[in-house]
Each structure stands twice: as structure tokens, then as C-alpha cells.
Design a protein around this motif. Structure first.
Motif, PDB file in Angstrom:
ATOM      1  N   ASP A  42      40.367  43.141  40.314  1.00 54.37           N
ATOM      2  CA  ASP A  42      39.358  43.916  39.599  1.00 54.37           C
ATOM      3  C   ASP A  42      38.134  44.171  40.472  1.00 54.37           C
ATOM      4  O   ASP A  42      37.439  45.178  40.303  1.00 54.37           O
ATOM      5  N   GLU A  43      37.877  43.262  41.405  1.00 55.37           N
ATOM      6  CA  GLU A  43      36.683  43.401  42.258  1.00 55.37           C
ATOM      7  C   GLU A  43      36.967  44.155  43.553  1.00 55.37           C
ATOM      8  O   GLU A  43      36.049  44.711  44.166  1.00 55.37           O
ATOM      9  N   LYS A  44      38.228  44.183  43.985  1.00 60.18           N
ATOM     10  CA  LYS A  44      38.524  44.752  45.298  1.00 60.18           C
ATOM     11  C   LYS A  44      39.838  45.525  45.265  1.00 60.18           C
ATOM     12  O   LYS A  44      40.874  44.982  44.867  1.00 60.18           O
ATOM     13  N   TYR A  45      39.758  46.787  45.678  1.00 62.86           N
ATOM     14  CA  TYR A  45      40.965  47.612  45.770  1.00 62.86           C
ATOM     15  C   TYR A  45      41.574  47.467  47.159  1.00 62.86           C
ATOM     16  O   TYR A  45      40.881  47.593  48.171  1.00 62.86           O
ATOM     17  N   VAL A  46      42.865  47.176  47.227  1.00 62.37           N
ATOM     18  CA  VAL A  46      43.575  47.029  48.493  1.00 62.37           C
ATOM     19  C   VAL A  46      44.713  48.035  48.520  1.00 62.37           C
ATOM     20  O   VAL A  46      45.642  47.945  47.703  1.00 62.37           O
TER      21      VAL A  46
ATOM     22  N   ILE B 276      41.848  41.542  54.193  1.00 61.24           N
ATOM     23  CA  ILE B 276      42.986  41.781  53.310  1.00 61.24           C
ATOM     24  C   ILE B 276      44.303  41.281  53.916  1.00 61.24           C
ATOM     25  O   ILE B 276      45.356  41.430  53.298  1.00 61.24           O
ATOM     26  N   LEU B 277      44.239  40.679  55.115  1.00 65.24           N
ATOM     27  CA  LEU B 277      45.431  40.094  55.729  1.00 65.24           C
ATOM     28  C   LEU B 277      45.257  38.583  55.793  1.00 65.24           C
ATOM     29  O   LEU B 277      44.258  38.086  56.314  1.00 65.24           O
ATOM     30  N   VAL B 278      46.230  37.851  55.275  1.00 62.51           N
ATOM     31  CA  VAL B 278      46.167  36.394  55.266  1.00 62.51           C
ATOM     32  C   VAL B 278      47.497  35.844  55.771  1.00 62.51           C
ATOM     33  O   VAL B 278      48.518  36.537  55.745  1.00 62.51           O
ATOM     34  N   PRO B 279      47.511  34.589  56.252  1.00 62.84           N
ATOM     35  CA  PRO B 279      48.789  33.983  56.673  1.00 62.84           C
ATOM     36  C   PRO B 279      49.598  33.532  55.457  1.00 62.84           C
ATOM     37  O   PRO B 279      49.040  33.314  54.376  1.00 62.84           O
TER      38      PRO B 279
END
Length: 237
Positions: free
Chosen positions: A89-93, A71-74
């Protein structure tokens, strides 16, 4: 590097977190049997006095978790900023917050979109000896160093011809000096035409201890004698 703006880039921090997740620290006090990591990232750079300078870092356990859960990107244009992705819709962050001071010296809470990477770093002390001990040889005179690997320059291509030309600069009594080079050892270990990897252990030890006699004895073995024949045939053409 951005010495005045950031210590490590967001991409480098994500890479460090990946390796810390790959090599976790065993811990009997946790249910999972693991906690944190001993893996450390050392940044070798230069300082204002034009000297080689090393800085050691680890990323926090929170950063390890963010990278593990992907869930962390540059960010695209700012290496000093990471970005916590938004829910789909597929992933809760869940929201990730950090605290910073505003221009009135008040602490304010902000969501990590973007997230300054210094909040994820832990300084690790790095030291070096006052009197450096060089394991590898420093060539003097007109002798040329072996080409550095992984450089797409015509002057730095590693092939058997360049290896043979390099080795032909040395007399047999100077064998230890010739092979006391990291790039030479890597080339020898990965050479396809005559694999030497399985035989290099005693030579590594001779280089580590600067044992000229042990290196000379290794050079008398069959695998290096065959290599010498190929080197001589190459340099004669």
C-alpha cells in the motif's frame, strides 16, 4: 563458494550494487551528470588446481537501480537467487521480467520472484603478473607472523603484547622486514596508546620501494623510539 551453482551470492551482488551507487561515474552526456560506475568487485577464490584465482564483476545498471530503489533482496535458502519484492500500500513495485529457456528450448518470460543473479552480472577481465612482485615480506625460519586481524581466535588476538612479541623477533637492521606486513601496518595505524597514523606516510613509501635506508631513518624518529621503549618494557616483563 558454490563454484558449480553461482558466481556471487545475491547478498554480495546487492553489496556490489550499493558501492557502485555510492561511487557513480561522472558523465557529461546525461541530464543527471552521472551514468553507471567504475567500481569493480573482485572475488578472490580458489580453482580446481588449488591455486588462488580472481574473478572480476560489475552489476548492471538495472541492478544498480533495483538496489537503489530498495526493491531487490536476497532469498533465504538459495544464495544464487535474488527476489524482487511485491507492491504494498505504501510502495508500488513494477514487475521485473527475465527470459530463460524451457526444457523444449523455447524462450519464456518469467517474473523475477525469484531472480537468478547471473542476469545481473557483467564479467570484468582480471589479470595478474606472470612474475608476482611481493610488497610484503615472507618470514623464514622459526619467526612467527603477526596475528591476522578480525579473527576471534585465541591464537589470532591482536594486542600490544602480541605486537611487542612479534617485533622482538627482529634486529634493528631488519626493521623493514618487520613492518612489511599489512596486519602490522594496520595495527600501528589504529593503535590507541600511541597513535602513529599521521607519521606513517614515509614508512609506506619505504616499504613500497623496498628502501632499507629510508625505513631505518624512519625508525630513528622520536615516535618510533618511544614505541620501542614500550616494546622493550613489555617483553621484559
Amino acid at each position: 563458494r558454490g563454484g558449480e551453482t553461482h558466481f556471487l551470492s545475491a547478498q554480495e551482488i546487492i553489496t556490489a550494487a550499493h558501492y557502485q551507487n555510492t561511487f557513480p561515474n561522472k558523465c557529461k552526456q546525461t541530464d543527471e551528470g552521472m551514468f553507471g560506475s567504475k567500481f569493480t568487485t573482485v572475488c578472490v577464490t580458489g580453482n580446481k588446481e588449488n591455486e588462488v584465482h580472481m574473478e572480476g564483476y560489475q552489476v548492471s545498471n538495472q541492478c544498480m537501480a533495483l538496489v537503489k530503489d530498495e526493491i531487490l533482496v536476497p532469498t533465504k535458502d538459495a544464495p544464487e537467487l535474488g527476489y524482487v519484492i511485491e507492491s504494498t500500500d505504501e510502495k508500488y513495485v513494477p514487475d521485473v521480467f527475465f527470459m530463460e529457456m524451457d526444457k523444449y528450448k523455447n524462450e519464456i518470460k518469467k517474473v523475477g520472484r525469484p531472480l537468478p543473479v547471473e542476469y545481473l552480472l557483467i564479467d570484468v577481465p582480471v589479470s595478474s603478473p606472470l612474475q608476482p612482485l611481493a610488497t610484503f615480506a615472507i618470514l623464514e625460519g622459526d619467526r612467527k607472523n603477526f596475528a591476522v586481524g578480525n579473527r576471534l581466535l585465541e591464537s589470532s588476538l591482536q594486542d600490544f603484547n602480541s605486537f611487542a612479541q612479534y617485533m622482538s623477533q627482529f634486529r634493528s637492521a631488519e626493521f623493514l622486514t618487520a613492518v612489511s606486513d599489512l596486519h602490522v601496518l594496520v595495527f600501528m595505524a589504529t593503535l590507541d596508546i600511541m597513535p602513529l597514523r599521521d607519521f606513517l606516510g614515509p614508512l609506506y613509501e619505504a616499504i613500497r620501494t623496498a628502501n632499507v635506508e629510508a625505513a631505518r631513518e624512519w625508525s630513528y624518529l622520536d615516535h618510533w623510539s618511544q614505541m620501542q621503549a614500550l616494546i622493550q618494557a613489555t617483553t621484559m616483563n
